[in-house]
Design a protein around this motif. Sequence first.
Motif, mmCIF file in Angstrom:
data_model
loop_
_atom_site.group_PDB
_atom_site.id
_atom_site.type_symbol
_atom_site.label_atom_id
_atom_site.label_comp_id
_atom_site.label_asym_id
_atom_site.label_seq_id
_atom_site.Cartn_x
_atom_site.Cartn_y
_atom_site.Cartn_z
ATOM 1 N N ALA A 202 41.502 21.845 -0.251
ATOM 2 C CA ALA A 202 42.499 22.889 -0.004
ATOM 3 C C ALA A 202 43.531 22.091 1.097
ATOM 4 N N LEU B 95 42.827 26.964 -1.982
ATOM 5 C CA LEU B 95 41.440 27.049 -1.824
ATOM 6 C C LEU B 95 41.639 28.601 -1.359
ATOM 7 N N SER B 96 41.366 29.567 -2.683
ATOM 8 C CA SER B 96 40.700 30.702 -2.202
ATOM 9 C C SER B 96 39.306 30.507 -1.518
ATOM 10 N N LYS C 108 44.539 30.989 1.699
ATOM 11 C CA LYS C 108 44.666 29.393 0.786
ATOM 12 C C LYS C 108 44.126 28.885 1.235
#
Length: 778
Positions: A465, A477-478, A534
């Motif tokens: 991320a 980034l989830s 995220k």
Amino acid sequence: MINFDPVDIDRDLVTIHRWVRDPHAAFWMMQEATPQDVRRELTTLTTPPHRAFLGRLDGRPVALLATYDPASSPLDGVPELRPGDLGMHILIAPATGERVPGFTTEVFRDALALCFSDPTVARVVVEPDVRNEAVRRKNVQAGFEEVRPVELPDKTAIFSVCEKAAFQHAAAVDHLTPRNLDAAQRRLVAKAIGEYTHERLIAPQPLANGRWRLETAGSVYTFTAHRYALDHWVVEPATIRRESGGRRLPVDAQVLVAELAPALGVPDKVLPVYVEEVASTLAAASWTIARKRHTSASLASALTDPHAPVDKTYQLLEGAMTEGHPAFVANNGRIGFGVDDYARYAPEVAEPVRLHWVAVRRSHGVMTLGEQTDESAFYRTELGASALTGFRRRLEAHDLDPDDYFYLPVHPWQWQNKLAITLAPDVARRDVVDLGIGADHYVPQQSIRTFFNTTHPERHYVKTALSIQNMGFVRGLSPAYMRATPAINDWVAGLVRADPELRTCGFDVLREVAAAGYTGDAFHRHTGHGPHQKMLAALWRESPLDRVRPGEHLTTMAALLHRDRDGHSLAGALLRASGLCAEEWVRSYLTAYLRPLVHCLLAYNLAFMPHGENLILVLRDGVPQRVLIKDVGEEVAVMGDLPLPSAVERIRAYVPDPATRALAIHTDVLDGVLRFVAAILDADGALPEADFWRICRDVVTAHAADHPELAREAAEVDLLRPYFAHSCLNRLQLRNATEMVDITDQESSLLFAGEMPNPIARDDEGDALRPSRDESRR
């Protein structure tokens, strides 16, 4: 970048003898030197504590660097000397043609970088002749401070010192010069005019002799451009002229965007953000103009050398590219990076990076693994026993049970600028535990938050991320979204590897085998969807190195769109190096790239996002043999009712309209990639554009002939239809510069601008270059 290797006197004597006798080296005072004189001098320069290096660019000798201990030189006794000083002399090779602007600056910078790579060196000192104004100017530009004149046995010198911080400060912005910026502005304005016209946002008017005119709110632009199929415009940067009220004005991409804002449909709140991304894109372009000196010929040579290490040539190409996404105008935003961050983490800089690591409490995180992937074995392979032991000891030092945690790599910028502050409560609670810097070195890939392990190239890519804004998204980034990533990759890879057609094509998937993230923060518990959810996540993707056979090389497909600083294309250089005719080379490329994507669409309604950064080409003798596709977890869709495991159901996107399904080829392949390749080969005189599209059509029809069982699907999707809907990318970013697409519902986010003539339409449907049916385009 200049590579410095120790001088070999026998090998380098002739070259250096020629250099020191050249008039430009008068201040070396060896104009009458014999080869024996130069040998004696080089013997001194290579005898400790002296060292001498020959600098090479693309293997060609370009400079001599000599370092010495000032206390063992005529400078001994100068009171300003300090422990940790290192003396330096530089000799630039005489020019064999026109001088390249900025070249001497580059030699100085890389020479100083070598000097300061020794941790014992605190300062570099030089003592040029006071009359040598040219070198004195270069020294000051490089960060040297002129202290005072000193009398030496053979000259009056200006004693000058450069501290490491001063060098780093000077090097950070030495690419931002009027000359470099003008070149960057022209390239970006040329791209902007071409792509905004392609998306039917603006409409240049024809003049005579291939010239065009574009009127904005405050300026008139005239330029030369070439038009290709798919309404693809190639504007020649050097021909752009901007005027207002009869006055000639500088070419300026930010001004162009601001003046076109109403026509581009940029909301007022988006315009400043977009203009900032344009500025960052210009800065990155200036850097590459100043420092990227690899020629397309030298890159092609590396990719056709059967003895060159595959991992080295692959990363050479990854760092050498000078273009981001070919369609997006503001494609290097990186908003959030400072100038020092750029120098550390930008893909084009290609500096080694050591990732930060944290431990995440299992009860507050998500970690999923692919089939046949055991967590303990995975970490042992990925980190090594020593690192794992160190991680456990750090946790135990906090009286924590290591079995309650899993490990997560973090981008160094993310830890310093985001996590250690924004997740401070979580760190204090020991839900997130700082483990420090990892041992392995990585280099960032073109997709800026993905890293390739250079210490252990066989280990996985790592994708982290990164909470900076870049090309229409904050690049987080989830963890929740990635929960299904390994299962999706396993399913896609299993389907691909079980299909005889795809195996024949050599088409394969680089699986994302593990994904992990932290969900225990206040943002996950108390706020809605957004970038704060995220911030802390990562995934691991297979390395491509074990897919390479002897004599093969790897390169990102984006490399086919690369032109070097002299305008020479890498695609053309590879074609020439291959020894094939252009038609054979293109047919091999399209069979490896286009054919398997057509098959996936027709056989499974399976669509990828197959742009240049998501495809790795496997080359033999410079010829594309097959492709490896990556970024599958986020960018794959099944557009129909193909049975899916429940864990993979997320990728289903019901698209009943066959013409919309066909956009997986029409938009993502023909318009998104191949229009650029076709124009490059045509402009280079390698292959006429019409022949390129004919070969594309041949590849599609050959697949149909080989698969009569898919005739119904082929007729329904009809890739050879005369027109297709024109989906536009820049329109998305211009509408919303921070989240241009809802990744969970990408189809509904798309913006269209009428229809586009299909360049691979059936012969009986007429000329693919005919005007669009969209009457509103102008």
